[in-house]
Design a protein around this motif. Structure first.
Motif, PDB file in Angstrom:
ATOM      1  N   ILE A 210      43.862  41.821 -61.483  1.00 50.64           N
ATOM      2  CA  ILE A 210      44.086  41.806 -60.034  1.00 50.64           C
ATOM      3  C   ILE A 210      42.819  41.248 -59.387  1.00 50.64           C
ATOM      4  CG2 ILE A 210      44.853  43.118 -58.023  1.00 50.64           C
ATOM      5  CD1 ILE A 210      45.672  45.376 -59.896  1.00 50.64           C
ATOM      6  N   ASN A 211      42.971  40.160 -58.661  1.00 54.15           N
ATOM      7  CA  ASN A 211      41.833  39.503 -58.034  1.00 54.15           C
ATOM      8  C   ASN A 211      42.177  39.072 -56.612  1.00 54.15           C
ATOM      9  OD1 ASN A 211      39.696  39.165 -60.292  1.00 54.15           O
ATOM     10  ND2 ASN A 211      41.578  38.435 -61.272  1.00 54.15           N
ATOM     11  N   ASN A 212      41.128  38.781 -55.868  1.00 52.81           N
ATOM     12  CA  ASN A 212      41.276  38.341 -54.481  1.00 52.81           C
ATOM     13  C   ASN A 212      40.638  36.971 -54.316  1.00 52.81           C
ATOM     14  OD1 ASN A 212      42.067  41.186 -53.724  1.00 52.81           O
ATOM     15  ND2 ASN A 212      39.921  41.540 -54.230  1.00 52.81           N
ATOM     16  N   ILE A 213      41.306  36.104 -53.575  1.00 49.57           N
ATOM     17  CA  ILE A 213      40.739  34.812 -53.206  1.00 49.57           C
ATOM     18  C   ILE A 213      40.366  34.870 -51.731  1.00 49.57           C
ATOM     19  CG2 ILE A 213      41.239  32.363 -52.876  1.00 49.57           C
ATOM     20  CD1 ILE A 213      42.904  32.445 -55.407  1.00 49.57           C
ATOM     21  N   LEU A 214      39.125  34.473 -51.432  1.00 48.18           N
ATOM     22  CA  LEU A 214      38.581  34.579 -50.072  1.00 48.18           C
ATOM     23  C   LEU A 214      38.351  33.185 -49.508  1.00 48.18           C
ATOM     24  CD1 LEU A 214      38.097  37.434 -51.280  1.00 48.18           C
ATOM     25  CD2 LEU A 214      35.862  37.427 -50.176  1.00 48.18           C
ATOM     26  N   PRO A 215      39.339  32.597 -48.845  1.00 51.51           N
ATOM     27  CA  PRO A 215      39.156  31.252 -48.284  1.00 51.51           C
ATOM     28  C   PRO A 215      38.280  31.276 -47.036  1.00 51.51           C
ATOM     29  CG  PRO A 215      41.491  31.816 -48.575  1.00 51.51           C
ATOM     30  CD  PRO A 215      40.712  33.080 -48.673  1.00 51.51           C
ATOM     31  N   GLY A 216      37.532  30.195 -46.862  1.00 48.35           N
ATOM     32  CA  GLY A 216      36.799  29.974 -45.625  1.00 48.35           C
ATOM     33  C   GLY A 216      37.645  29.164 -44.664  1.00 48.35           C
ATOM     34  N   VAL A 217      37.054  28.142 -44.043  1.00 49.14           N
ATOM     35  CA  VAL A 217      37.797  27.331 -43.067  1.00 49.14           C
ATOM     36  C   VAL A 217      38.590  26.256 -43.800  1.00 49.14           C
ATOM     37  CG1 VAL A 217      36.299  27.785 -41.105  1.00 49.14           C
ATOM     38  CG2 VAL A 217      35.723  25.920 -42.634  1.00 49.14           C
ATOM     39  N   PHE A 218      39.903  26.312 -43.636  1.00 47.07           N
ATOM     40  CA  PHE A 218      40.819  25.370 -44.268  1.00 47.07           C
ATOM     41  C   PHE A 218      41.685  24.707 -43.204  1.00 47.07           C
ATOM     42  CE2 PHE A 218      39.429  27.257 -48.069  1.00 47.07           C
ATOM     43  CZ  PHE A 218      39.851  26.458 -49.136  1.00 47.07           C
ATOM     44  N   ALA A 219      42.047  23.483 -43.448  1.00 47.72           N
ATOM     45  CA  ALA A 219      42.861  22.728 -42.495  1.00 47.72           C
ATOM     46  C   ALA A 219      44.328  23.128 -42.649  1.00 47.72           C
ATOM     47  CB  ALA A 219      42.678  21.232 -42.708  1.00 47.72           C
ATOM     48  N   THR A 220      44.656  24.318 -42.177  1.00 44.71           N
ATOM     49  CA  THR A 220      46.010  24.852 -42.264  1.00 44.71           C
ATOM     50  C   THR A 220      46.476  25.295 -40.886  1.00 44.71           C
ATOM     51  OG1 THR A 220      45.222  27.094 -42.678  1.00 44.71           O
ATOM     52  CG2 THR A 220      45.584  25.687 -44.619  1.00 44.71           C
ATOM     53  N   ASP A 221      47.771  25.617 -40.789  1.00 48.97           N
ATOM     54  CA  ASP A 221      48.311  26.117 -39.517  1.00 48.97           C
ATOM     55  C   ASP A 221      47.594  27.396 -39.088  1.00 48.97           C
ATOM     56  OD1 ASP A 221      50.103  24.046 -39.377  1.00 48.97           O
ATOM     57  OD2 ASP A 221      51.789  25.188 -40.190  1.00 48.97           O
TER      58      ASP A 221
END
Length: 259
Positions: free
Chosen positions: A178-189
């Protein structure tokens, strides 16, 4: 690299757009049998058809809201025994905590903490019995670098990460990570909605803020959703069985700390 997940079943929440869709796409490219879940049938139907055309896989969809018991039941009816679970839900708009009601907090917790935990509760033991499972929570950099205007996300997402930290150490001996992904600023909605919220709160014009957020990142740009998809697929692979309980930043180097 063969990720070893061909024919594994994958249930991806928020899979009709943005990072969730990118995760679904990469998993399907690796041969997984993917079911995408979200709240809007039209968007889901279109995404499933496009993903199938892009990947050559039969991507299925289910209308399901992770925040409700009915939605979670529907998701598991469509994908009863997922080998891979991707928890992913929209954050909440920026604001001042003084303005948030108890209902606002409950909605945030349902989407970003309690809903994902309930999905983990209902899928982790069958994964343990089968001797394989990968659970990935798409969270946010806000659990490492909290932003004052994102208090709802700071709190709710940190609660999920804290819960996972304990459980992940119990399941890994059974080849369930079980892991977590921590995105920063992404060009998404989601990023566009966030910037729109800052504009409404009295910030500079949208175009100015948008350009600044990309340029000011150490990478000099926004992240691309497919980069999250690729990281997710690797974390779900047979090669990542020794990686668990981790919060993996993917933020272009924006987090300023050494650890």
């Amino acid at each position: 690299m063969d990720l070893g997940i061909s024919r594994r079943t994958a249930l991806v929440f928020g899979g009709s757009r943005g990072m969730g869709r990118a995760c679904a796409r990469q998993l399907a490219m690796e041969g997984a049998e993917v079911v995408i879940a979200a709240r809007t049938e039209g968007t889901l139907r279109q995404a499933a058809a496009e993903l199938a055309a892009e990947t050559g896989a039969a991507v299925r969809f289910v209308v399901a809201d992770i925040t409700t018991a009915e939605g979670r039941n529907a998701a598991l009816a469509a994908c009863p025994s997922p080998d891979i679970l991707v928890n992913n839900a929209d954050g909440r708009p920026p604001g001042d905590f003084r303005d948030w009601t108890t209902a606002d907090w409950h909605a945030a917790l349902d989407a970003m903490m309690l809903g994902p935990i309930e999905m983990i509760r209902r899928t982790v033991d069958p994964m343990i019995e089968r001797g394989f499972g990968r659970i990935v929570n798409i969270v946010s950099r806000s659990v490492k670098t909290p932003q004052a205007e994102l208090g709802l996300s700071n709190g709710a997402r940190s609660g999920l990460v804290g819960f996972v930290a304990g459980l992940a150490r119990q399941t890994v001996r059974h080849n369930v990570t079980i892991n977590n992904i921590l995105p920063g600023v992404f060009a998404t909605d989601a990023q566009r909605h966030h910037v729109e919220g800052l504009v409404k709160a009295g910030g500079p014009p949208f175009e100015v803020l948008w350009e600044e957020r990309g340029r000011n990142n150490p990478a000099g740009r926004f992240g691309r959703a497919e980069e999250v998809g690729a990281l997710c697929a690797y974390v779900c692979s047979v090669h990542a069985g020794y990686v668990t309980g981790q919060s993996l930043l993917i933020d272009g180097g924006a987090y300023p700390g050494t650890f």
